[in-house]
Every structure is written in C-alpha cells, then in structure tokens.
Design a protein around this motif. Structure first.
Motif, PDB file in Angstrom:
ATOM      1  N   PHE A 223      -5.063   8.587  14.834  1.00 35.13           N
ATOM      2  CA  PHE A 223      -4.255   8.140  15.974  1.00 35.13           C
ATOM      3  C   PHE A 223      -2.973   8.947  16.098  1.00 35.13           C
ATOM      4  N   PHE A 224      -2.969  10.116  15.506  1.00 36.17           N
ATOM      5  CA  PHE A 224      -1.790  10.965  15.510  1.00 36.17           C
ATOM      6  C   PHE A 224      -1.417  11.349  16.933  1.00 36.17           C
ATOM      7  N   LYS A 225      -0.120  11.281  17.229  1.00 40.08           N
ATOM      8  CA  LYS A 225       0.322  11.662  18.564  1.00 40.08           C
ATOM      9  C   LYS A 225       1.503  12.614  18.413  1.00 40.08           C
ATOM     10  N   ALA A 226       1.288  13.843  18.810  1.00 39.55           N
ATOM     11  CA  ALA A 226       2.359  14.829  18.690  1.00 39.55           C
ATOM     12  C   ALA A 226       3.555  14.369  19.501  1.00 39.55           C
ATOM     13  N   GLY A 227       4.742  14.623  18.971  1.00 39.33           N
ATOM     14  CA  GLY A 227       5.943  14.201  19.677  1.00 39.33           C
ATOM     15  C   GLY A 227       6.448  12.860  19.191  1.00 39.33           C
ATOM     16  N   THR A 228       5.544  11.993  18.766  1.00 44.28           N
ATOM     17  CA  THR A 228       5.958  10.690  18.242  1.00 44.28           C
ATOM     18  C   THR A 228       5.888  10.697  16.715  1.00 44.28           C
ATOM     19  N   CYS A 229       4.764  11.171  16.198  1.00 44.25           N
ATOM     20  CA  CYS A 229       4.505  11.028  14.759  1.00 44.25           C
ATOM     21  C   CYS A 229       5.055  12.190  13.935  1.00 44.25           C
ATOM     22  N   ASP A 230       5.433  13.285  14.559  1.00 41.37           N
ATOM     23  CA  ASP A 230       5.884  14.429  13.763  1.00 41.37           C
ATOM     24  C   ASP A 230       7.360  14.720  13.982  1.00 41.37           C
ATOM     25  N   GLN A 231       8.130  13.673  14.325  1.00 41.06           N
ATOM     26  CA  GLN A 231       9.552  13.905  14.571  1.00 41.06           C
ATOM     27  C   GLN A 231      10.422  13.391  13.420  1.00 41.06           C
ATOM     28  N   ASP A 232      10.925  12.176  13.562  1.00 44.96           N
ATOM     29  CA  ASP A 232      11.837  11.655  12.563  1.00 44.96           C
ATOM     30  C   ASP A 232      11.090  10.928  11.461  1.00 44.96           C
ATOM     31  N   LYS A 233      11.826  10.610  10.397  1.00 47.11           N
ATOM     32  CA  LYS A 233      11.253   9.782   9.351  1.00 47.11           C
ATOM     33  C   LYS A 233      10.885   8.429   9.936  1.00 47.11           C
ATOM     34  N   VAL A 234       9.722   7.938   9.566  1.00 44.59           N
ATOM     35  CA  VAL A 234       9.261   6.671  10.138  1.00 44.59           C
ATOM     36  C   VAL A 234       9.785   5.528   9.284  1.00 44.59           C
ATOM     37  N   PRO A 235      10.453   4.545   9.864  1.00 47.35           N
ATOM     38  CA  PRO A 235      10.942   3.412   9.073  1.00 47.35           C
ATOM     39  C   PRO A 235       9.878   2.325   8.932  1.00 47.35           C
TER      40      PRO A 235
ATOM     41  N   PRO B 259       3.734  16.959  -2.998  1.00 51.70           N
ATOM     42  CA  PRO B 259       5.081  16.452  -2.704  1.00 51.70           C
ATOM     43  C   PRO B 259       5.962  17.459  -1.953  1.00 51.70           C
ATOM     44  N   HIS B 260       5.823  18.758  -2.284  1.00 48.94           N
ATOM     45  CA  HIS B 260       6.718  19.701  -1.590  1.00 48.94           C
ATOM     46  C   HIS B 260       6.092  20.238  -0.304  1.00 48.94           C
ATOM     47  N   GLN B 261       4.903  19.737   0.051  1.00 49.22           N
ATOM     48  CA  GLN B 261       4.279  20.183   1.294  1.00 49.22           C
ATOM     49  C   GLN B 261       4.093  19.030   2.272  1.00 49.22           C
ATOM     50  N   ARG B 262       4.884  17.964   2.066  1.00 50.79           N
ATOM     51  CA  ARG B 262       4.752  16.823   2.967  1.00 50.79           C
ATOM     52  C   ARG B 262       5.186  17.225   4.374  1.00 50.79           C
ATOM     53  N   PRO B 263       4.442  16.758   5.382  1.00 53.14           N
ATOM     54  CA  PRO B 263       4.780  17.138   6.756  1.00 53.14           C
ATOM     55  C   PRO B 263       6.038  16.430   7.238  1.00 53.14           C
ATOM     56  N   LYS B 264       6.540  16.883   8.341  1.00 48.23           N
ATOM     57  CA  LYS B 264       7.681  16.250   8.978  1.00 48.23           C
ATOM     58  C   LYS B 264       7.209  14.948   9.602  1.00 48.23           C
TER      59      LYS B 264
ATOM     60  N   VAL C 199       0.864  -1.177   0.000  1.00 53.70           N
ATOM     61  CA  VAL C 199       0.000   0.000   0.000  1.00 53.70           C
ATOM     62  C   VAL C 199       0.897   1.223   0.000  1.00 53.70           C
ATOM     63  N   MET C 200       0.632   2.157  -0.923  1.00 55.28           N
ATOM     64  CA  MET C 200       1.473   3.356  -0.997  1.00 55.28           C
ATOM     65  C   MET C 200       0.683   4.586  -0.605  1.00 55.28           C
ATOM     66  N   TYR C 201       1.380   5.527   0.032  1.00 56.10           N
ATOM     67  CA  TYR C 201       0.761   6.802   0.360  1.00 56.10           C
ATOM     68  C   TYR C 201       1.810   7.895   0.213  1.00 56.10           C
ATOM     69  N   SER C 202       1.508   8.891  -0.608  1.00 53.93           N
ATOM     70  CA  SER C 202       2.387  10.048  -0.781  1.00 53.93           C
ATOM     71  C   SER C 202       3.845   9.660  -1.044  1.00 53.93           C
ATOM     72  N   GLY C 203       4.065   8.714  -1.952  1.00 46.99           N
ATOM     73  CA  GLY C 203       5.424   8.384  -2.363  1.00 46.99           C
ATOM     74  C   GLY C 203       6.090   7.302  -1.536  1.00 46.99           C
TER      75      GLY C 203
ATOM     76  N   PHE D  16       4.015  11.063   6.923  1.00 48.07           N
ATOM     77  CA  PHE D  16       3.294  11.840   5.908  1.00 48.07           C
ATOM     78  C   PHE D  16       1.784  11.783   6.110  1.00 48.07           C
ATOM     79  N   PHE D  17       1.334  10.731   6.778  1.00 48.60           N
ATOM     80  CA  PHE D  17      -0.112  10.575   6.958  1.00 48.60           C
ATOM     81  C   PHE D  17      -0.571  11.276   8.239  1.00 48.60           C
ATOM     82  N   GLY D  18       0.387  11.718   9.040  1.00 52.69           N
ATOM     83  CA  GLY D  18       0.099  12.307  10.348  1.00 52.69           C
ATOM     84  C   GLY D  18      -1.117  13.229  10.400  1.00 52.69           C
ATOM     85  N   PRO D  19      -1.144  14.300   9.582  1.00 51.27           N
ATOM     86  CA  PRO D  19      -2.226  15.273   9.708  1.00 51.27           C
ATOM     87  C   PRO D  19      -3.620  14.692   9.455  1.00 51.27           C
TER      88      PRO D  19
END
Lengths: 294, 693, 310
Positions: B297-309, B282-287, B229-233, B290-293
């Motif tokens: 189940f978005f959790k600030a501090g966890t989901c908006d930090q590093d790239k998710v592996p 593509p140039h407005q992807r969040p930190k 499943v792909m989302y935003s690249g 990418f699905f965070g916003p």
C-alpha cells in the motif's frame, strides 16, 4: 541475522581479490607494521647481491665499532666482528639464509600436516587412529630432542633441517587441521557434495580445505616466526648450517663471550632475529584480529 | 484508578557503536507493563526485540548504549541507578529467561549451587535455607527427582529440564517482572508446550508481570494480554491481543499473518502471501516508513517523507499503529502476488520403502563395558519403515528430535546403507547401494534441499560454480557454454537475477541461499526431492516465499517432494500425505486430512495440541506430555511412546510392540488402543466458523 | 575416572616403548659404529669386535633391547665416553640443577602470566588488554639467546650488577640464577598469558556469565566463582605441556650462562657423540614430556565436569 550484506562489489578476478585482502590489512595498524618488518628483511635479502656490501666472509679489520671508517675509505655501518668480517653484510646475507630455510621448512611441514589433518579429520576411523597416534608419539618428544637426534644422526644440512622442522611441526598442524575439518565436515554443503556422489579426494581438497584457510593463515605466520627462531637457535647451539655462510644464531654464539668489550657483535644479530620474528607475530596477531571482526 | 506500571519505556532509542559508526538498533520505543500483565514483543530476527530486553536489564555490552529515552521501573528511571542498585534489582525484582538454556548455565557448577546464589545474594539467608528454597522451586517447576538435579551439572540433564532450571532460577526471589527471550525456540514442540504451560501457571500463581519475546505469533497469543509488533528497530503496532490479531491495522502485521500457515490456509485454494523483499540493514533504512519498499500500500509522497509517528486507532485508545495511511487502506486492493498453484493429480508410485531398517552399532570403548561384554550396543534408528510416494505428490515426514527422520534421509540418499528392507526408486532397489556406486542419473534423480541456509553453500566458491558442478556431475550438460546456459535457466527457475552466478554465498541473504539450494537440487531433473526442514531457519515472511517456490517448481516438474519437518502448520498446508515418526517408528500415516482429524495416534494428538496457532478463533485441546523424548540410544521397551503417553492402557504398552492398524485404506496407526477408542477421539483443533475469515 | 587414568597410563607406557625402541634402533642397530664411538676413531676392527663380544653386543637385537630397557629402569644407563664415569653419576646432579631452574621459572611464570591474562581478558579491548597483548607479542618475539644477549649487555657488561656466567663453582648463588630464570620467564610467560586472555575473554562473553550478572550477584563473585574456574581450564593444560617446549629454552640458557644442567649435558653429549649420554638424556626428556601430558590429561578431566561425568 537475515539481513545479509548486499554489497555489489564482487570482483571475480583473483587479482582483485588479492588487492581486497590487502585492503583489509588497512584495518589493523599492527598487521601493517608486522608486514613492513617482514618486507624490510625480505627486500634486503633479495637485494643482498646487488647492494654495495663487503664480502660477508672476508676478514677485513677485527673489532671495529659501528660507524667506524674502513681502511679502504668505506664505512662499517654496524662494525666488524672478531674475525674482522663486516657485520652489516653478514646480517643481510644471514637474513637470506634464514628466510629461505624458514619458508621452505614451514611450507613442507604445512603440506604434510595439512594432508594428514584433512585425511584424519574427514575419513576418520582407522586413518584417524593411526595418524593421531603417530602425531601423539612425535608430539611427546620435546622438540629440541627431536632436532638433536635428527641432526646428530643425519648431519647438519639444509635438507635435514627442513626434515627436522617437518617432524616437529607437522603433528601440530595436523591437529589444527583435523579440528577444523571435524567441524567443517558436519556442514550441509559437505553433505550436499556427498549426496551428489563426489569422491572423498574432491571433498577434502575442494570443499573442505579452502574453508579452513582463515585460521591456517594466522597459524602459518606464527609458525614462520617460530621456525625462524628454531633455525637461529640451532645455529646458536652449533647444530645449524655448516660454515662459512653467515647464520644469525651462529653469529651470536661466536661473539657472545666477547660481549664485555664489543657488545655490538652479538647484539646486532640478536636484534635482527627479534625484529623479523616480531614481524611475523604482529602480522599473525593483526590477521587474527581482522578475521575475528568479520 | 491509575496504577503505576511496573515497567515503562518512554521514547527509548538504543544504538550500537561499531567500526562503521553508530547503528541505531531500537528507535523511539514505548511500552507499559502493568502488574500481572503479560506483554509480548514479536518480530523477525534483527528487528531489535532482544535489544529491548537487554536494555531493560541494563546489559548492552561494551558497544551498546541507550541514546535517549527513559526506562522506569516502579516509577524510577533505571538510567539514574547506581551499579549497586541495579545489582540488587537484577535477579530479585527483574529476572530473565534465555533462549539457550544450556549456554545460560555455568557448565562447571552444580545446579543447586547456581540456584542458591540467588537468595544468598539478595536476601539475608543461610546457605542451608537457600538450598532448601532452591529445592522447593525445582519441585514447583515440576522437575522429576529434584534432589538429584540439585546435585547435577547442567550437561547431565536434558534441554527441557535445563530450561525449567533457568525458570526456577528466575522465580527464586519472586520477581515483579519476568523477561522471556525466545525461551522455547531451542526446544521440541511437545517440550515447548510443557514449558509454556508452566510459564502461564506461574505468572498466574505469583502474579508476575511478563515480557515475552518471540518470533512466533502463536506463542504470543497463548501467553500474553498485549502485544507489540516490531519491524526494523521500531514498534509498528501495539495493542491488546484481540486488537492486533483480529483487527490489525499495519500492513506489516497483516503481511505477517498472511504469510504464516494458519489452519484455514491451503496451498491450492488459499495460498500464503509472502512479504516481498527483505528487512533493510540498519544503515540502509529508507526515508520515511521503514516498511515502505516492501509494502503493498506504499504511496510515494506520503510514505517516503517524514518519520512516521505512532497514532491511536479511532475508538481503540490503546491500539497504536505506525502507519501514515492506515485509515485509508483498502485491504482488498493491495497487490497480493499470491503464489497460486493449480491442484496437481499425483501419478504412479515413484518411491517405495518396504520394511526398511537402519541399526547403528555403537562401540563403547570403556573397559568396563568390554568386561561386561556389552561393548557393542545396537541403536535402532529406523525400525520397519513402510510407505510409498507418488509422482508430483508431497509426502511430509513429521517428528521431533531423535525420531529418525535424518537417518531415513541418509539411507535414502545413499550415505548410509540400510540394515534391512528395500528402498525402491523407479523400480531400482537402492537400500544397499551407496551413493558412490549409484549411476550419475540415479543420483541426479534423488536430490536434497538442506536445512540450514547458512551452510548449505560452500562459502569458498561462487554460486554459479557450485550449480555448474552439479550440472556436470549429473551429466546433464558437459559443454561449457551449455552449462552456463543451464545455470542461468536454474537461476531463472528460482527467480533470482542471473548475475547472482558470480556472487559469493556470503553476499546472499538466507532466503536467497535457500533458493540456490533449491536450484541445485533441481539441476538433475529429479524424480524425488528430499527437503529437510528447508524453511525452519528462515524468517516467517521469507518462509512463505521459499515454500511457495518449492511447491511451484515441484508441480511444474512433477517431482515427488519428501518434506521433512517438525512444524505441523507447514506440513498441513503443504503436503498431500503425512508420515508421523517417533523414536524410529512410523506411528501414523495417511492423507493430510486423515492425520489431522480423528482418529489419531496419541502422539499425533499431542503433537497437534502442542503446535502454537496464531489465530484467536481456533480452539486447541490441551494435552501436555510428561517429560522429555527418550534417547534413541536407550529406547523404552514395548511401545516407544509409552513413557509419555496420556492414553496408556497398561502393562501391554510396556511389554509388547503395538500392531500396525489400518483404519482405512492407507491410514495406519501403530497403537494398542482398540479401534472403538481411536474412533471415539475428538478433534484437537476446532475452528469457529464465524472467524474463519 | 580410574578407568580413564588407567587407559592414559597404558597409552603413556606404549609411547615410551615405541620411543625407546626407535631410539635404540637409531643408535645401536649398527653395532660396529657403537664400538667405534666408544673406542675412538683409531681403534682397529679387531678391537671393536672384541669390545662387542665382551659387552654382550652379539646377542640378538631384541634381546639386547630388553636388557637395555631393564638396565635403564634400574638406573643403569651405561658408561659415558666423555666423562669417563657411569652416565647415572653425571645425569642425576645435572637433572637436579635443571629442576631448580625449571621450578623457579614455573614459580614466577605461572602467577605472572595467569594474572596478566585474567586482567586482560576481563575487559576485552580495554587499555590493560591492549597493553598485555602488545607486551606479550613483543616478549615472545625475542628468543632466549637474543634476550640473554640483550640482558647481559645491560646488566652484566654495562651496569655490572650481575655475573655473566652461572657455573655455580662456589655453590648455589641467587645472583647467578637470576638471569637464566629471568630470560626464561620473559620469553615464556607471553604464550600462557595470551592463552589465558583468550580463554578469559571467551568466558566473559558467554551466556552463563550474562546469567550470573543478571542474577544480581556481585561482580567480584561473578569473576571469582563463575569466570575463573572455567577460564583456567585451558591454561592449566598449556602450562603443563609447556615443559615440552621449555627444554629448548633451558638448553639455550644453560649454554649461554654455562649453567651445569641437564640441557647442556644433552647438547654436549650430542656434539661429542657420547651415545649413552644421548640415549639416557633422551629417555629422561621424553619420559618427563609424556608424564606431563598424562598429568595434564588427568587434570583436565578433573577440572572439567563435562568430561568427568558423562
């Protein structure tokens, strides 16, 4: 693409839009250069009466080369012609003539051609058959024959030149508009306008024509260039505006046989016309490139 | 034992160079395709799935390039191959099947020649042998009269046949890997079914590995063993079909499933849950994620930090998820703002269509036809249309291309005059009254929502002025201030911010445009709204929101909704009654339950079997229709469906128009089959109870 | 196919009838004016009446038109006032001269513009594309009378390599024909080149070219077999229809270089008021234009299987 642009800089005012479209030009150096060439001639033409120029029709000293000193201590920047008239002055006043008549003629041809095209394309049926047939007949005339017939039959006046250009260009414009309208009329927003009972007139003028403007602006630039050529060519062939007003084409025709000893007399107006047409063509090219990028 | 994969993508990053700078289209993409395996890539438009396919073919155009990562084909990195090596692989080892078959074939070359090129340039064969092979494959893909097709140009055969030709072309040199990029999106459902079956058969027969790219989860379920499943690249979830479909771990995957109408869904009791927001550019992807916003189940501090592996799910080695907190998610807790709607009782009959007919006369201008005397040909676009629609009711009109549903809409809206019969709206016959002659109120009472969001609004005028025009035109309000107020009210109604009134259509997304289209249709307090495929051009996650909105407004205003669609899943979910059309005839009508359960019209039966359903617990009976839908210009005699009908009983079907049988009050079937036969039919779609959850 | 050709032929005939009738109405409905043109401005009314009577001008208008068309079809275009000889005697040699000019123009322009257009369109945005695009905008901006001025200034007056006029008084001469053809080619090739470029560029981005590349056939064959055939359909029609525009350039060039061709005959006739010459030349010009359109329509249908088989 679902992800449409979400920019919030929608400026509703017309002035804002104008500046935005000028800003678009920045993306094409070609278009800017073209526009600069056109503006150069337009500004000269507007300022012609107030510039310190010799009378374009006054016989001063014949066969002066460019940059030669005049009897009254002035300077013939571009020299004089065989009748002793100042070439710089004649070229600038000639620009006035050609710009006025080329713009008028193209504008009239556009109004006629657009109306024909939108009616033929939107209403279709018999309107289309008749309009298309008339256009085909006119298009089957080689344009120059059309000019020769109209001008020899009606005489060489500005009005007749506008008329001749309209006859020659309107069918071509009609074809372009008709093609665009045939495509646009299948859009859902036209269907929506029909289902709320809008009149054909409203749909043609408000819903269809504004959306055809992109390709038409490009075409209009090209046509302005071509009409400029046409008007100068008619002057060259002796079918142009009557003397004494300076006319670029006529300037070439009069002085061309004398090229062996005073080449500048014909070269200067030839360069003038080429640069103006180049301006129109480059602007058209740049605008097309910008519209394709979007 | 460790097999070498046919194809492997490792940490693949693909970018496009544009004026605005580098646009990353695909980021950090991994995939393995083993021999004979079918791998699906699923995602909404703009997620980068087609880019992956083109990168595998090393055909990214002048501004696209592989930024980093490797693509191994049989263990060799394709990026190190020379142009000549690539050429020898393309078309022979890896072949591709495209979305638009018509555009993919050279219009000025005969099909036989186009096919023969493949063996001619990959193997040492003579032209005669190549042509022979081409002919054999045309037979293998079950094309009727392959000899004629060899000698035809692409425009002379139908869309379904063109796609079969493209498939034949791809298979000519027995490739190891087949790339299918939305191969059936441009086709009708019943035609699609045939193509999908063909692809499945062929991959089994030839042992070809497949990468199947689609936005349709149902088709992936049908054709693949694994799915990404792909989302935003980015790939967000990767696993076997069962892992991803039944035990999905990524909130986006789960959101996708919640927003598509599966057989268990119901607009009143179990409504669809749309994914809020929209795909970032593509140039407005969040930190971070990418699905965070858009994530419940978005959790600030966890989901908006590093790239998710990508991480493996415990106990399922191959099942990987790109979510920082998928282990901790409590699926019940999320903020599911489902569009719940109370069940509404339908009222009196608002719209009555009686024996409506619409014939077109096509004038052939050829001299030959004039001499023969058949210059005027009658096309029966609508034949004997009968049905009622009640207040607050949703009536679906279902059918594939050429079935006459668009013609019907045109007659209803007054753009075409009916040839015969009556169309009665609130007691007034409109069948022969063109829209120009209708009263403003009547016009306002009968409005339409259009199919294509990209041209439903006039790009030259602002959104507000277009709505205002409708308000004035229908005479709802005339005062300038009141019109403005009404525009605001309508924007509120469709849940868009009021400052959208100043926007241009190009500044809106597809879903937003469609909302404006709905606002426009409801401006005149309509009694009947005709919605012509209102969501079919939208992405799955947006579809749910728009259909939800449409039904909500309809219920609130107690308008009648005529929902024209080819998508039976949406129809089942949305409508109270269903009208099935085929080649201008109503072949079956009844309540939704009646139409979706036996007895069926044979066409309804086939249609139900053709709908791809993205639910592993559903079993569908296989009914594959022969050939393509006949042209409405040249319909078959007798029953319109006889040329493709699997239940054809004999000569009577070819000569006599079938009777309309009323099996129960309101449920009619247009067929020669005896009632006993009809009643003995088995259901096409069976749900297994334990998996109904 | 034959039916289509026949229909095209009919519409061509219809256009010729309308054009000739309009022409006749414009030039010959005022009988006295015709007589005035023929007999000169100082002729008396009686002389004119007499001339009209002798030349069958007192027949009904339609009858005169039919006779006139009949004569024109048999090659009788009347008597030239300016040249004092039958129009046909002047017309045919002049037409042959122009045919040489136009033929040479086509022979150079077509290969040049097609090659440049294809090279430019093959790789959109590449250096060769930019070069061809800019070059063709430049050359199409300089009309024939301007470029003729420039080239004579350089080659005739400055370098002295070529003669400045092309009257061909001592028979056909390559040196004399060079500049006229050169000027026409320079102005004319850009339009076709740009058209070819656009068409080629569009084809190169089409899905069927992608299919052909991904089928693994050699690039050369992709271009030669798949791209060219489709890309050259549009330029083909443009080239033939150019005949219509070419006439303007031909007139200018013939006037500039004093080349004794059809265009100069038409212009001189018009400036002199030689009505039978104007009529004849116009008829011929329109016939060539309409006929080229006919050829272009038929050719387009033959080249485009989508239209040929429907």
């Amino acid at each position: 693409m679902t992800a449409d642009v979400q920019n919030n800089d929608a400026s509703p005012s017309a002035i804002g839009k104008f500046f935005k479209s000028l800003g678009l030009l920045r993306e094409s150096p070609i278009a800017i250069f073209g526009l600069a060439l056109i503006l150069f001639w337009v500004i000269l033409a507007i300022l012609a009466p107030v510039l310190p120029l010799y009378d374009p029709n006054a016989p001063l000293e014949p066969f002066k080369f460019p940059m030669s000193e005049a009897r009254d201590g002035g300077l013939y920047w571009l020299g004089t012609d065989h009748k002793g008239r100042d070439i710089l002055s004649r070229v600038i006043f000639g620009a006035q003539q050609v710009l006025i008549w080329a713009t008028t003629a193209t504008a009239v041809a556009y109004i006629v051609g657009m109306l024909m095209g939108v009616v033929a394309g939107y209403l279709g049926g018999w309107y289309d058959e008749v309009i298309s047939f008339i256009s085909n007949v006119l298009l089957s005339f080689p344009v120059i024959v059309l000019y020769i017939i109209i001008i020899t039959y009606l005489g060489a006046t500005g009005f007749n030149i506008v008329l001749a250009v309209t006859f020659a260009s309107a069918p071509g414009i009609m074809r372009i508009v008709r093609g665009l309208v045939l495509d646009l009329r299948t859009r859902d927003y036209i269907f929506a306008a029909q289902t709320r009972g809008e009149s054909a007139m409203y749909i043609m003028l408000v819903e269809l024509l504004p959306n055809a403007r992109g390709p038409l602006i490009v075409d209009a630039c090209l046509r302005l260039g071509y009409t400029t050529i046409t008007i100068a060519m008619l002057g060259y062939l002796g079918l142009g505006l009557p003397p004494p007003d300076p006319d670029w084409g006529k300037m070439i025709a009069e002085t061309q046989p004398l090229g062996s000893f005073a080449g500048h007399m014909a070269v200067v107006p030839a360069a003038a016309i080429s640069s103006l047409v180049l301006g129109f063509n480059l602007l058209a090219d740049g605008l097309r490139e910008i519209s394709l990028k979007d | 034992m460790e097999q070498t994969p046919i194809l492997e993508c490792r940490d693949l990053c693909i970018s496009y160079e544009t004026r605005a700078g580098e646009i990353p289209a695909v980021i950090d993409f991994n995939m393995k395709v083993m021999p004979g395996q079918g791998v699906g890539i699923v995602g909404e438009s703009g997620c980068g799935k087609s880019t992956v396919a083109l990168a595998i073919m090393q055909y990214l155009g002048s501004n696209g390039y592989i930024k980093s990562g490797e693509i191994f084909f049989h263990g060799r990195d394709m990026r190190t191959m020379s142009e000549e090596e690539l050429r020898s692989i393309r078309g022979s080892k890896i072949a591709m099947i495209y979305q638009e078959p018509m555009a993919s074939l050279n219009p000025s070359m005969k099909i036989g020649d186009q096919l023969a090129e493949v063996p001619l340039f990959h193997e040492d064969v003579t032209r005669a042998e190549a042509l022979e092979r081409a002919l054999a494959l045309l037979e293998a893909v079950k094309l009727p009269d392959p000899k004629r097709i060899m000698d035809a140009y692409p425009h002379q055969i139908s869309g379904g046949q063109q796609q079969r030709v493209v498939i034949a072309m791809a298979l000519l040199s027995k490739p190891d890997l087949l790339l299918l990029d939305e191969p059936t999106t441009a086709l009708d459902v019943t035609v699609e079914r045939g193509i999908v079956e063909l692809v499945k058969e062929i991959s089994e027969e030839f042992g070809t590995a497949m990468i199947y790219i689609s936005h349709n989860l149902g088709l992936i379920l049908d054709t693949c063993d694994r799915v990404t499943v792909m989302y935003s690249g980015e790939a967000v979830e990767d696993g076997t079909i069962n892992e991803v479909f039944d035990a999905m771990c990524h909130p986006y995957t789960s959101g996708l499933f919640a927003s598509i109408p599966l057989p268990g869904a119901d607009k009143n009791e179990r409504p669809l849950v749309p994914i809020p927001g929209q795909l970032p550019l593509p140039h407005q992807r969040p930190k971070g994620c990418f699905f965070g916003p858009r994530c419940a189940f978005f959790k600030a501090g966890t989901c908006d930090q590093d790239k998710v592996p990508m991480r493996s799910v415990a106990g399922e080695e191959g099942h990987k998820v790109r979510c920082a907190r998928f282990e901790e998610i409590d699926w019940a807790e999320g903020d599911h703002t489902a569009v719940t709607v109370k069940s509404v009782k339908s009222g009196k009959v608002v719209l009555e269509v009686r024996n409506m007919k619409k014939y077109y006369e096509i004038r052939s201008s050829s001299i030959l036809a004039m001499i023969r005397g058949d210059a005027v040909k009658t096309v029966k676009a609508n034949e004997d249309i009968n049905f009622n629609a009640r207040e607050a009711e949703t009536v679906a009109i279902v059918g594939e291309s050429g079935c006459g549903k668009s013609t019907f809409a045109k007659v209803l809206m007054g753009l075409e005059e009916a040839t015969g019969g009556e169309v009665i709206l609130n007691g007034e016959d409109l069948a022969h009254v063109s829209v120009q002659k209708r009263k403003a109120r009547t016009v306002g009472h009968l409005q339409m929502v259009f199919q294509n969001p990209f041209d439903t609004l006039n790009p030259s005028h602002s959104v507000g002025s277009q709505i205002a025009r409708v308000i004035r035109k229908f005479g709802v309000e005339t005062d300038k201030e009141k019109v403005r107020q009404k525009v605001n009210d309508l924007l509120d109604l469709v849940k868009l911010p009021r400052d959208f009134a100043h926007r241009r259509p190009r500044q809106l997304s597809g879903g937003q445009k469609q909302r404006i289209g709905i606002a426009r249709a409801f401006a005149g307090n309509p009694a009947v709204v005709v919605a012509d495929e209102p969501v079919s051009a939208l992405d799955v996650s947006v579809q749910a929101a728009v259909t939800g909105l449409l039904t909500e407004i309809q219920n609130e205003l107690r308008s009648t909704l005529l929902f024209i669609s080819h998508d039976l899943s949406v129809v089942r979910y949305l409508s109270d009654r269903v009208v099935v059309m085929y080649l201008g005839h109503i072949v079956e009508q009844g309540t939704t339950d009646e139409v979706f359960s036996p007895p069926y019209h044979p066409y309804t039966e086939a249609l139900l079997s053709a709908v791809p359903i993205a639910d592993t617990s559903v079993e569908q009976k296989q009914i594959i229709l022969k050939g393509d839908i006949p042209s409405a210009m040249n319909p078959p005699p007798g029953c319109p469906f006889q040329t493709r009908c699997p239940r054809k009983i004999g000569a009577i079907c070819e000569t006599e128009v079938p009777p309309v049988k009323e099996l129960s009050p309101g449920h009619t079937i247009f067929c020669h089959l005896e009632e006993e036969v009809l009643n003995a039919m088995e259901p096409v779609i069976v749900m297994h109870d334990e998996a109904a959850e | 196919m034959l039916i289509l050709a026949f229909r095209r032929f009919l519409s061509m005939a219809l256009i010729m009838v309308i054009v000739s009738f309009t022409l006749f109405a414009i030039f010959e409905s005022d009988k006295l004016a015709v007589a005035g043109k023929v007999l000169g401005p100082y002729s008396s009314t009686e002389q004119r009446e007499l001339w009209l009577e002798n030349n069958g001008y007192n027949e009904p208008f339609l009858e005169r038109y039919v006779t006139w068309v009949g004569n024109a079809l048999t090659g009788d275009f009347g008597y030239s006032i300016q040249y004092k000889s039958p129009v046909a005697d002047v017309l045919w040699p002049r037409l042959a001269n122009t045919a040489i000019l136009a033929g040479l123009y086509m022979a150079f322009m077509i290969p040049l513009s097609l090659t440049l257009g294809v090279i430019a369109g093959m790789k959109e945005g590449s250096f060769q594309d930019r070069a061809v695009s800019v070059g063709s905008v430049l050359t199409t901006s300089v009309p024939e009378f301007a470029s003729a001025t420039f080239f004579s200034a350089i080659f005739v007056f400055w370098l002295g390599w070529l003669p400045g006029t092309s009257a061909m008084t001592s028979g056909f001469s390559w040196a004399e024909i060079f500049l006229p053809v050169f000027v026409l080619v320079i102005y004319g090739f850009g339009y076709t080149a740009r058209m070819t470029r656009a068409s080629m560029a569009e084809v190169m981005t089409s899905h069927y070219i992608r299919t052909a590349v991904l089928k693994g056939i050699p690039y050369r064959r992709v271009i030669m077999r798949h791209a060219l055939r489709n890309a050259l359909i549009a330029p083909f029609t443009v080239i033939i229809l150019q005949l219509n525009w070419l006439l303007s350039g031909v007139i200018v060039v013939e006037v500039f270089f004093a080349y004794k061709g059809f265009g100069k005959l038409l212009l001189d006739g018009a400036l002199f008021g030689d009505i039978f010459v104007i009529e004849a030349c116009t008829l011929v010009a329109v016939f060539v234009a309409v006929f080229s359109q006919f050829i272009s329509d038929i050719g387009y249908t033959l080249l485009n299987p989508r239209i040929r088989f429907t």
